[in-house]
Design an enzyme around this catalytic site. Structure first.
Site, PDB file in Angstrom:
ATOM      1  N   SER A 132       3.074  -7.957  -3.937  1.00 58.34           N
ATOM      2  CA  SER A 132       2.582  -6.881  -3.075  1.00 58.34           C
ATOM      3  C   SER A 132       3.548  -6.624  -1.937  1.00 58.34           C
ATOM      4  O   SER A 132       4.088  -7.552  -1.344  1.00 58.34           O
ATOM      5  CB  SER A 132       1.210  -7.238  -2.495  1.00 58.34           C
ATOM      6  N   LYS A 168      -4.196 -11.078  -6.975  1.00 63.10           N
ATOM      7  CA  LYS A 168      -3.566  -9.788  -6.661  1.00 63.10           C
ATOM      8  C   LYS A 168      -4.556  -8.643  -6.876  1.00 63.10           C
ATOM      9  O   LYS A 168      -4.589  -7.674  -6.099  1.00 63.10           O
ATOM     10  CB  LYS A 168      -2.317  -9.581  -7.522  1.00 63.10           C
ATOM     11  N   HIS A 212      -6.803  -8.646  -3.935  1.00 60.70           N
ATOM     12  CA  HIS A 212      -6.009  -8.085  -2.830  1.00 60.70           C
ATOM     13  C   HIS A 212      -6.075  -6.567  -2.878  1.00 60.70           C
ATOM     14  O   HIS A 212      -6.308  -5.900  -1.860  1.00 60.70           O
ATOM     15  CB  HIS A 212      -4.561  -8.566  -2.935  1.00 60.70           C
ATOM     16  N   ASN A 213      -5.857  -5.994  -4.046  1.00 52.52           N
ATOM     17  CA  ASN A 213      -5.857  -4.543  -4.168  1.00 52.52           C
ATOM     18  C   ASN A 213      -7.244  -3.953  -3.938  1.00 52.52           C
ATOM     19  O   ASN A 213      -7.378  -2.862  -3.376  1.00 52.52           O
ATOM     20  CB  ASN A 213      -5.331  -4.132  -5.546  1.00 52.52           C
ATOM     21  N   GLU A 221      -7.667  -3.863  -0.378  1.00 53.81           N
ATOM     22  CA  GLU A 221      -6.800  -2.767   0.087  1.00 53.81           C
ATOM     23  C   GLU A 221      -7.519  -1.421  -0.043  1.00 53.81           C
ATOM     24  O   GLU A 221      -7.456  -0.584   0.860  1.00 53.81           O
ATOM     25  CB  GLU A 221      -5.514  -2.767  -0.739  1.00 53.81           C
TER      26      GLU A 221
END
Length: 475
Positions: A128, A183, A186-187, A190
């Site tokens: 990222s 990940k 995380h997104n 986000e």
């Protein structure tokens, strides 16, 4: 011919920037792309460096030190499987394949298993930070075969961003698909972060009538405090940019339809699968899908009634502060949902995730990097078994301090007819989580009435189930 330390397959912007990052840290690199045009662009960028562009995959593999280390930077899905299929015949047991794209973690689990059967060590790693991060230092989340970690740790930690304490924003996440799972979350976080910032912008623009220049100053000031983050920082820059064609603020000429690549949707789907409440992340995904209905929304705007024109007569600076507080409280709840999802999934999929360490590697390099993440790291240092961030002393105090403003903003938005799905869902999540008795007793009675789904009783031990032969009485 001197052999290279690592190979990179896929020389788009992310792939070649990662390759340049590796070389700048002292690692020799060979690159390959199916596109002749991209190979040519890379050839120019790699000139004069300890790098080369291979003519084919076999040329790439032949030119690497053993064990062969190859990082794939290709689009998720079928392209990854195609590259793996082409490479496996060229690799030997003990060689290492790294998928650095945004693959779905269950695909990574499958690929890890398939490669293990061939003796090839497989890593699925989240990367990222976008184009700039790839070149200067991203946040990296590797998982897969533990035996591979010792062979790639030096290069991945060298190219990763470094936190204020000097720690690399790259640590081993876990086996199988753990890296790509983290990940993905995380997104998802986000998505929530971006939607909440957009709602703050919408409130300031529509209710308060603030200009882009005024909002530039507001977001810039917010970035100096507890909301300090990459996304707040770039939002301040966005507000200051002007369209060279019209001279208008850039934000005013961009069509209000948002795209997505699927990671937020995956996060929401997995939350449903494992029974982890993540409504704010899901609402952020739905907000993008609603935005895509541009033509329908334009038509509906002239047909569907709402509150009248907004005539704000209060203190604008005071309202801006209320919005800031609402944004911070909503952000806490969104991250609480993301970390709770990781806790549920860590057990479900056997990842054994270290949540404080995950917060630590997100402090720099990644899109959600923020001062706030140090507080999350500290929360898990205080209590590694923390079930929900809302139960940590820092975050519970922060919610207590900001919730009056948060409730005011959500209520005013409803009165004004301004959609704030992320703010609203975060508040509903908080209120649901702090409520000892929810109306699910009625819901379970309804399920038992029409489907004999049974229920538990308040006066019996948990795990005992009962059924009532309901009567249609009281008519």
């Amino acid at each position: 011919m001197n052999k290279q330390f690592i190979g990179v397959v896929g020389l788009g912007v992310m792939g070649r920037n990662l390759a340049l990052n590796m070389e700048s840290r002292g690692f020799s690199v060979a690159g390959f792309d199916l596109s002749e045009e991209k190979r040519g662009e890379a050839q120019d960028l790699f000139a004069g460096k300890n790098m080369r562009v291979a003519a084919s995959l076999s040329d790439l593999v032949d030119g690497l030190d053993s064990p062969k280390r190859i990082m794939m930077m290709v689009p998720a899905g079928k392209p990854v499987d195609e590259v793996i299929s082409s490479l496996t015949g060229l690799l030997k047991p003990g060689d290492i394949l790294i998928d650095g794209g945004n693959s779905f973690f269950k695909d990574t689990v499958r690929r890890h298993r398939e490669m293990e059967e061939k003796g090839i060590l497989y890593i699925g790693t989240g990367v990222s930070g976008g184009e700039e991060g790839a070149l200067l230092g991203p946040s990296i989340m590797p998982g897969g075969s533990p035996k591979a970690w010792e062979h790639v740790k030096p290069v991945l930690q060298a190219i990763a961003a470094k936190a204020e304490d000097g720690e690399p924003c790259c640590q081993w996440i876990g086996t199988g698909g753990a890296g790509h799972f983290v990940k993905m979350v995380h997104n998802g976080i986000e998505y929530g972060d971006m939607q909440m910032i957009c709602e703050a912008y919408l409130l300031m623009e529509r209710a308060l009538g603030l200009s882009a220049d005024e909002m530039h100053g507001i977001f810039k000031s917010w970035n100096q405090g507890e909301l300090n983050s990459y996304l707040i920082e770039i939002t301040s820059h966005i507000m200051a940019n002007r369209d060279p064609e019209t001279g208008k603020p850039m934000i005013a000429v961009i069509l209000d339809t948002a795209g997505q690549k699927g990671t937020g949707k995956w996060t929401s789907q997995i939350a449903l699968d494992v029974g982890a409440p993540a409504p704010t992340i899901a609402e952020a995904v739905f907000a993008r899908t609603v935005s895509a209905l541009k033509e329908q929304r334009v038509a509906a705007s002239s047909m569907l009634e709402g509150p009248g024109p907004i005539e704000f007569t209060g203190d604008k600076a005071e309202m801006v502060e209320l919005i800031r507080r609402a944004l911070y409280a909503s952000k806490i709840c969104s991250y609480a949902q993301g970390f709770q999802l990781m806790r549920f999934s860590s057990d479900e999929f056997g990842f054994d995730l270290a949540f404080g360490e995950i917060a630590s590697i997100w402090r720099e390099g990644c899109i959600i990097r923020a001062q706030f993440l140090s507080k999350i790291k500290q929360a898990f240092q205080r209590n590694a078994a923390l079930e929900n961030l809302l139960l940590d002393e820092y975050f519970s105090a922060a919610i207590h301090e900001n919730q009056a403003a948060w409730r005011t903003v959500v209520a005013r938005a409803a009165e004004w007819g301004i959609p704030v799905p992320a703010f609203s869902s975060a508040l509903a999540y908080y209120d649901s989580y702090r409520t000892a008795r929810l109306p699910a007793n009625l819901l379970q009675a309804q399920r038992d009435f029409f489907g004999a789904h049974t229920y538990e009783r308040v006066d019996r031990e948990r795990g005992q189930f009962f059924h009532t032969h309901w009567e249609t009485v009281g008519d």
